[in-house]
Design a protein around this motif. Structure first.
Motif, mmCIF file in Angstrom:
data_model
loop_
_atom_site.group_PDB
_atom_site.id
_atom_site.type_symbol
_atom_site.label_atom_id
_atom_site.label_comp_id
_atom_site.label_asym_id
_atom_site.label_seq_id
_atom_site.Cartn_x
_atom_site.Cartn_y
_atom_site.Cartn_z
ATOM 1 N N GLY A 78 0.826 -1.219 0.000
ATOM 2 C CA GLY A 78 0.000 0.000 0.000
ATOM 3 C C GLY A 78 0.844 1.246 0.000
ATOM 4 O O GLY A 78 0.326 2.349 -0.004
ATOM 5 N N SER A 79 2.181 1.098 -0.053
ATOM 6 C CA SER A 79 3.000 2.296 -0.149
ATOM 7 C C SER A 79 3.856 2.214 -1.417
ATOM 8 O O SER A 79 4.181 1.128 -1.889
ATOM 9 C CB SER A 79 3.855 2.450 1.109
ATOM 10 N N PHE A 80 4.136 3.372 -1.939
ATOM 11 C CA PHE A 80 4.834 3.444 -3.233
ATOM 12 C C PHE A 80 5.994 4.406 -3.102
ATOM 13 O O PHE A 80 5.840 5.471 -2.489
ATOM 14 C CB PHE A 80 3.869 3.942 -4.310
ATOM 15 N N SER A 89 16.877 12.159 -13.193
ATOM 16 C CA SER A 89 16.789 10.772 -13.674
ATOM 17 C C SER A 89 16.302 9.870 -12.543
ATOM 18 O O SER A 89 16.594 10.117 -11.363
ATOM 19 C CB SER A 89 18.149 10.306 -14.194
ATOM 20 N N LEU A 90 15.496 8.876 -12.933
ATOM 21 C CA LEU A 90 14.869 7.970 -11.957
ATOM 22 C C LEU A 90 15.913 7.000 -11.423
ATOM 23 O O LEU A 90 16.590 6.303 -12.173
ATOM 24 C CB LEU A 90 13.745 7.198 -12.642
ATOM 25 N N LEU A 91 16.048 6.962 -10.073
ATOM 26 C CA LEU A 91 17.058 6.077 -9.489
ATOM 27 C C LEU A 91 16.407 4.829 -8.901
ATOM 28 O O LEU A 91 17.001 3.761 -8.893
ATOM 29 C CB LEU A 91 17.810 6.818 -8.376
ATOM 30 N N TYR A 92 15.191 4.980 -8.434
ATOM 31 C CA TYR A 92 14.527 3.801 -7.853
ATOM 32 C C TYR A 92 13.017 3.988 -7.971
ATOM 33 O O TYR A 92 12.498 5.087 -7.839
ATOM 34 C CB TYR A 92 14.906 3.662 -6.368
ATOM 35 N N ARG A 93 12.300 2.898 -8.231
ATOM 36 C CA ARG A 93 10.833 2.938 -8.261
ATOM 37 C C ARG A 93 10.314 1.618 -7.707
ATOM 38 O O ARG A 93 10.762 0.557 -8.160
ATOM 39 C CB ARG A 93 10.357 3.137 -9.681
ATOM 40 N N SER A 94 9.453 1.665 -6.747
ATOM 41 C CA SER A 94 8.961 0.397 -6.175
ATOM 42 C C SER A 94 8.060 -0.302 -7.184
ATOM 43 O O SER A 94 7.469 0.340 -8.049
ATOM 44 C CB SER A 94 8.210 0.660 -4.871
ATOM 45 N N GLU A 95 7.942 -1.619 -7.018
ATOM 46 C CA GLU A 95 7.268 -2.428 -8.038
ATOM 47 C C GLU A 95 5.804 -2.081 -8.194
ATOM 48 O O GLU A 95 5.271 -2.016 -9.286
ATOM 49 C CB GLU A 95 7.392 -3.915 -7.677
ATOM 50 N N GLY A 96 5.155 -1.825 -7.077
ATOM 51 C CA GLY A 96 3.699 -1.570 -7.109
ATOM 52 C C GLY A 96 3.323 -0.367 -7.963
ATOM 53 O O GLY A 96 2.178 -0.226 -8.387
ATOM 54 N N LEU A 97 4.291 0.501 -8.265
ATOM 55 C CA LEU A 97 3.974 1.714 -9.020
ATOM 56 C C LEU A 97 3.826 1.465 -10.522
ATOM 57 O O LEU A 97 3.251 2.274 -11.247
ATOM 58 C CB LEU A 97 5.073 2.756 -8.798
ATOM 59 N N GLY A 98 4.349 0.341 -11.002
ATOM 60 C CA GLY A 98 4.275 0.052 -12.434
ATOM 61 C C GLY A 98 5.180 0.990 -13.211
ATOM 62 O O GLY A 98 5.915 1.807 -12.638
ATOM 63 N N ALA A 99 5.062 0.945 -14.541
ATOM 64 C CA ALA A 99 5.996 1.701 -15.364
ATOM 65 C C ALA A 99 5.723 3.202 -15.319
ATOM 66 O O ALA A 99 6.623 4.041 -15.417
ATOM 67 C CB ALA A 99 5.914 1.201 -16.814
ATOM 68 N N GLY A 100 4.472 3.566 -15.116
ATOM 69 C CA GLY A 100 4.094 5.005 -15.187
ATOM 70 C C GLY A 100 4.582 5.833 -14.008
ATOM 71 O O GLY A 100 4.816 7.028 -14.119
ATOM 72 N N ARG A 121 -6.235 5.999 -5.233
ATOM 73 C CA ARG A 121 -5.992 7.343 -4.688
ATOM 74 C C ARG A 121 -4.891 7.255 -3.643
ATOM 75 O O ARG A 121 -4.906 6.336 -2.809
ATOM 76 C CB ARG A 121 -7.247 7.889 -4.026
ATOM 77 N N ILE A 122 -3.962 8.199 -3.699
ATOM 78 C CA ILE A 122 -2.836 8.158 -2.763
ATOM 79 C C ILE A 122 -2.524 9.542 -2.217
ATOM 80 O O ILE A 122 -2.964 10.547 -2.785
ATOM 81 C CB ILE A 122 -1.535 7.616 -3.456
ATOM 82 N N ARG A 123 -1.781 9.552 -1.103
ATOM 83 C CA ARG A 123 -1.191 10.791 -0.587
ATOM 84 C C ARG A 123 0.301 10.661 -0.824
ATOM 85 O O ARG A 123 0.901 9.596 -0.563
ATOM 86 C CB ARG A 123 -1.437 10.928 0.922
ATOM 87 N N VAL A 124 0.908 11.698 -1.334
ATOM 88 C CA VAL A 124 2.330 11.625 -1.694
ATOM 89 C C VAL A 124 3.115 12.662 -0.915
ATOM 90 O O VAL A 124 2.696 13.819 -0.832
ATOM 91 C CB VAL A 124 2.522 11.876 -3.206
ATOM 92 N N SER A 143 -1.477 4.580 -0.005
ATOM 93 C CA SER A 143 -2.834 4.456 -0.575
ATOM 94 C C SER A 143 -3.891 4.964 0.412
ATOM 95 O O SER A 143 -3.824 4.687 1.608
ATOM 96 C CB SER A 143 -3.100 2.980 -0.897
ATOM 97 N N GLU A 144 -4.852 5.680 -0.137
ATOM 98 C CA GLU A 144 -5.976 6.176 0.690
ATOM 99 C C GLU A 144 -7.171 5.253 0.600
ATOM 100 O O GLU A 144 -8.210 5.533 1.167
ATOM 101 C CB GLU A 144 -6.441 7.543 0.150
ATOM 102 N N GLU A 145 -7.037 4.192 -0.170
ATOM 103 C CA GLU A 145 -8.218 3.397 -0.510
ATOM 104 C C GLU A 145 -8.937 2.810 0.707
ATOM 105 O O GLU A 145 -10.152 2.785 0.754
ATOM 106 C CB GLU A 145 -7.824 2.254 -1.469
ATOM 107 N N ARG A 146 -8.157 2.340 1.706
ATOM 108 C CA ARG A 146 -8.800 1.707 2.861
ATOM 109 C C ARG A 146 -9.709 2.724 3.585
ATOM 110 O O ARG A 146 -10.872 2.474 3.848
ATOM 111 C CB ARG A 146 -7.743 1.164 3.827
#
Ligand code: ADP
Length: 466
Positions: A78-80, A89-100, A121-124, A143-146
């Motif tokens: 639930g966290s990204f 340049s992108l150095l790291y991206r967690s898997e749950g975020l997908g390519a976008g 929906r998320i808070r960043v 994630s704010e979904e819960r």
């Protein structure tokens, strides 16, 4: 056409339901807003805590990459997480975020809301961070979904529960209104049954202390007054018929007796004479009845500032003939300048009646004294005679209509017991009162007390007796 329910209980229930719905809607709306705000606060707190945890775990590797260090933990479910270099340049991206990754605007402010490509929906939270000797931009989303699900479930529950609660409250309100208004209904049914024939009936007073009990008591008092007025009217009609019948019977008898002796003109003359006397009595009686019936209709007074002594002298001169017949004198004394705002015609009626009685009841050769003087705000007119006085038992009743002390004698003298009733009405119509002082054997004094200035409408005080 206005839609207005016929029954008060329905109107009450509708008002109750409307007000209750408004209050509940307001209450629920503020609860939902409050929940939303506290959920958001809670989420932001978790986001900061998670951010600090993630910051501690980020590590720069010798190959120049940046990854989650330590035990290689990923960001929690639930966290990204995204880590960017200062060059962009992108150095790291967690898997749950997908390519976008995060939507581009999510990093505009340090703390922002955003929607991921999948609709989550998320808070960043975005903040620069030093990893080794490099400064990187870390972006963490939760994630704010819960919370949203919880909030929507609550909203749904409330939306379903609200009409049910309002429906139950409405039924309860209707039952209560029915119960509360039930006695009113019973009172109305009871009051409907009251007619001129059973004016003695009274409404049941269930609880004299509450509003309905008060209403019933007030209604019963009105009924008592109406009953008394009806009784008075009946008495008045019966007395008036009786008084009218007596001279009529006399006229008839005298006429019949005279007709039995057709040859005797003297007999005829005598009969006609006594018939005229009776007719005279009848017209005086009818005149008095007329005055009283007008009095009952409370006519408006035509007040004028008048000198009372003139009014008294005027009345005395009208009755002088009667006094002369009995060798009596009418002595008028008093303040010649005393004035009062009165209706001369009506007040004169009272004076004439008092004076007429005084002359009637005073012995031959006696004097009738009239005194006019000013009192504290009042004007006082006293009519005193040297008659037999009025016994105490009768004093409080002589002002009643058709009340006579010595019935037979009074009738012979032409009185129907209306003179004092008319005098009392005339004085009361001016806002004044009549006091009676009498001593058996040494005369009576009738004292008229009049306000000198016209005030508010007169009340209905009775004549005071002493
Ligand atoms: P009436 O028109 O028959 O005289 P009133 O109403 O004037 O009737 O008076 C009521 C009764 O009061 C009369 O029957 C009379 O006997 C008594 N009364 C009134 N005035 C006097 C008085 N000045 N002295 C003695 N009795 C009086």
């Amino acid at each position: 056409m206005r839609l207005r329910p016929r029954h008060v209980r329905t109107r009450l229930t509708l008002w109750y339901v409307a007000v209750l719905s408004a209050i509940l809607a307001l209450y629920l709306a503020s609860t939902l807003v409050f929940l939303r705000v506290s959920q958001r606060r809670e989420l932001d707190r978790s986001l900061h805590a998670e951010f600090e945890r993630v910051e501690d775990l980020l590590a720069a590797f010798p190959d120049g990459s940046i990854r989650m260090g330590g035990h290689g933990e990923e960001a929690e479910g639930g966290s990204f997480l995204e880590v960017w270099s200062t060059e962009g340049s992108l150095l790291y991206r967690s898997e749950g975020l997908g390519a976008g990754g995060f939507p581009p605007r999510a990093g505009d402010r340090p703390l922002a809301s955003a929607v991921l490509a999948g609709g989550t929906r998320i808070r960043v939270l975005s903040r620069p961070h030093r990893v080794g000797d490099r400064t990187v931009l870390v972006r963490l989303g939760l994630s704010e979904e819960r919370q949203r699900r919880e909030w929507s479930n609550l909203l749904l529950g409330l939306l379903f529960g609200l009409p049910v609660a309002i429906g139950i409250a409405g039924l309860g309100g209707h039952w209560l209104a029915r119960r509360a208004l039930g006695p009113l209904d019973r009172m109305a049914k009871h009051a409907e049954r009251v007619t001129a024939e059973n004016l003695g009936e009274r409404l049941p007073v269930e609880n004299p202390e509450d509003e309905l009990g008060h209403l019933a008591r007030v209604f019963n008092l009105s009924l008592a007054r109406i009953e008394e007025s009806f009784a008075q009217l009946r008495r008045f009609t019966a007395d008036a018929s009786h008084e009218l019948r007596t001279p009529l019977t006399a006229i008839r008898t005298v006429g019949e007796v005279a007709l039995q002796d057709p040859q005797n003109p003297d007999r005829y003359r005598e009969a006609i004479g006594s018939m005229l006397e009776e007719v005279d009595r009848l017209s005086r009686l009818v005149g008095s009845l007329l005055v009283l019936s007008r009095a009952d209709a409370s006519p408006a007074l035509h007040r004028q500032e008048l000198r009372l002594i003139d009014l008294v002298k005027d009345s005395a001169s009208l009755l002088e003939v009667l006094a002369d017949e009995k060798g009596q004198r009418i002595d008028v004394h008093g303040d010649p300048a005393l004035t009062a705002e009165v209706d001369g015609l009506i007040l004169r009626q009272a004076l004439i009646n008092l004076l007429d009685n005084a002359i009637k009841h005073s012995p031959r050769g006696a004097s009738v004294l009239i005194d006019v003087r000013g009192g504290a705000g009042d004007a006082i007119i006293e009519v005193a005679d040297r008659g037999p006085g009025i016994p105490e038992v009768h004093r409080s009743r002589v002002f009643e209509r058709f009340y006579r002390i010595d019935t037979a004698r009074s009738r012979d003298e032409g009185g129907a017991g209306l003179g004092l009733a008319i005098a009392l009405w005339a004085v009361q119509a001016h806002g004044g009162r009549i006091e009676l002082q009498s001593e058996e054997g040494s005369g009576s004094t009738f004292r008229i007390l009049l306000p000198r200035k016209a005030a508010a409408q007169p009340s209905s005080p009775a004549g005071k007796v002493s």
